[in-house]
Design a protein around this motif. Structure first.
Motif, PDB file in Angstrom:
ATOM      1  N   MET A   1       0.556   0.949  -1.580  1.00  0.00           N
ATOM      2  CA  MET A   1      -0.225   0.977  -0.354  1.00  0.00           C
ATOM      3  C   MET A   1      -0.815   2.362  -0.107  1.00  0.00           C
ATOM      4  O   MET A   1      -0.280   3.370  -0.561  1.00  0.00           O
ATOM      5  N   VAL A   2      -1.913   2.403   0.631  1.00  0.00           N
ATOM      6  CA  VAL A   2      -2.473   3.659   1.117  1.00  0.00           C
ATOM      7  C   VAL A   2      -1.809   3.976   2.448  1.00  0.00           C
ATOM      8  O   VAL A   2      -1.756   3.117   3.334  1.00  0.00           O
ATOM      9  N   ALA A   3      -1.277   5.186   2.600  1.00  0.00           N
ATOM     10  CA  ALA A   3      -0.551   5.565   3.813  1.00  0.00           C
ATOM     11  C   ALA A   3      -1.299   6.657   4.563  1.00  0.00           C
ATOM     12  O   ALA A   3      -1.790   7.618   3.960  1.00  0.00           O
ATOM     13  N   VAL A   4      -1.384   6.511   5.877  1.00  0.00           N
ATOM     14  CA  VAL A   4      -2.003   7.511   6.756  1.00  0.00           C
ATOM     15  C   VAL A   4      -0.932   7.966   7.745  1.00  0.00           C
ATOM     16  O   VAL A   4      -0.547   7.226   8.655  1.00  0.00           O
ATOM     17  N   SER A   5      -0.430   9.176   7.561  1.00  0.00           N
ATOM     18  CA  SER A   5       0.638   9.688   8.426  1.00  0.00           C
ATOM     19  C   SER A   5       0.112   9.969   9.832  1.00  0.00           C
ATOM     20  O   SER A   5      -1.043  10.365  10.011  1.00  0.00           O
ATOM     21  N   PHE A   6       0.980   9.786  10.815  1.00  0.00           N
ATOM     22  CA  PHE A   6       0.614  10.139  12.195  1.00  0.00           C
ATOM     23  C   PHE A   6       1.877  10.368  13.011  1.00  0.00           C
ATOM     24  O   PHE A   6       2.975   9.986  12.608  1.00  0.00           O
TER      25      PHE A   6
END
Length: 306
Positions: free
Chosen positions: A155-160
């Motif tokens: 998966m592509v992960a976008v941290s926040f």
């Protein structure tokens, strides 16, 4: 042979992918009976059985599997083509489905969702908050939210939301007359409030200090499955709990809880929104990701934490 409708083909693809009429019906927002009638009608038009059905399971027949393999990319191309129309209108529209844990849902509802709905009134946001890890593709979600370390590799992960720190806490009343633990092993001499994971397993408390990592199956007579309840029970003097710091912050500030094993509780990578790597990213999800990144940069500039 009568040509089947696109709706019937999409219904078949949903049932065959989910391997469940119930899950497919939930994902498509229709009743199970309507879905069943659509499949029966499709099989009648094609003159061949596409699904094997039992009382407990649904699976594609050989013919169904061949049809699904050809149909999936076509339906994805159609979704992408329709999505370009949304882009041509200049604003995203349609449905955006996100599966999140409770911590992630709270942060999104506080920091991102209000602005997103204001900016994109043509998008219907379905934010499902549940503790269990699910296959977001199989369950029909566009994206998921979990701790970064739990995001699948493909998966592509976008941290926040910044880093997360798990801490051991207890009420002063519980510690009265007891020796506070100096190391994780000392927890075996205490009453701990254990946590039941959505999978049904009990969570082993994980600590680290200067490269040394320790996982402790703590003792205790009370097990809960919600961080808010864990904090509440700890504040009531029921024992030591191990929770994300932001859940306990207000009670720590009020003096109702104190932190234990401070140097064994370093921050770890926090939450991430994730989505399939090799699939078209619909315009509502792209817009949500862009706003999420902007919001996180603003939070970082202000120096706030979740």
């Amino acid at each position: 042979m009568a040509r089947p409708s696109l709706n019937d083909l999409a219904a078949f693809a949903a049932v065959a992918s989910h391997r469940s009429f119930r899950k497919a019906a939930d994902a498509m927002g229709v009743s199970r009976s309507a879905l069943s009638h659509a499949i029966i009608g499709l099989e009648g038009k094609l003159g061949i059985r596409l699904l094997n059905r039992t009382t407990r399971s649904v699976s594609p027949t050989q013919a169904g599997a061949r049809l699904l393999a050809r149909l999936d990319p076509l339906l994805q191309d159609l979704d992408q083509a329709l999505d370009t129309l949304s882009e041509a209108r200049g604003t995203p529209s349609g449905e955006l489905r996100i599966n999140a844990n409770k911590s992630g849902a709270r942060i999104l509802l506080r920091d991102v969702v209000p602005r997103f709905l204001e900016l994109y009134p043509g998008v219907e946001l379905d934010l499902v908050s549940e503790g269990r890890l699910v296959d977001i593709v199989e369950q029909g979600f566009d994206a998921g939210v979990r701790l970064l370390e739990a995001v699948p590799q493909d998966m592509v992960a976008v941290s926040f939301g910044g880093v997360v720190r798990f801490i051991a806490v207890a009420a002063p009343s519980y510690l009265q007359g007891r020796e506070p633990p100096d190391t994780p092993d000392d927890l075996h001499a205490h009453s701990c409030i254990r946590q039941r994971l959505p999978s049904g397993k009990r969570y082993r408390w994980e600590f680290s200090r200067r490269g040394a990592e320790v996982a402790v199956d703590v003792p205790g007579t009370l097990t809960l499955d919600d961080n808010d309840l864990l904090v509440e029970a700890a504040a009531a003097g029921r024992g030591i709990a191990y929770v994300p710091e932001h859940f306990a912050r207000s009670r720590l500030q009020a003096g109702r809880l104190v932190t234990l094993l401070e140097d064994w509780c370093p921050p770890v990578p926090g939450l991430a929104l994730y989505y399939p790597r090799n699939r078209h990213v619909p315009s509502p999800l792209r817009a949500f990701i862009d706003l999420l990144k902007d919001t996180d940069r603003e939070r970082g500039t202000r120096g706030t934490t979740a």
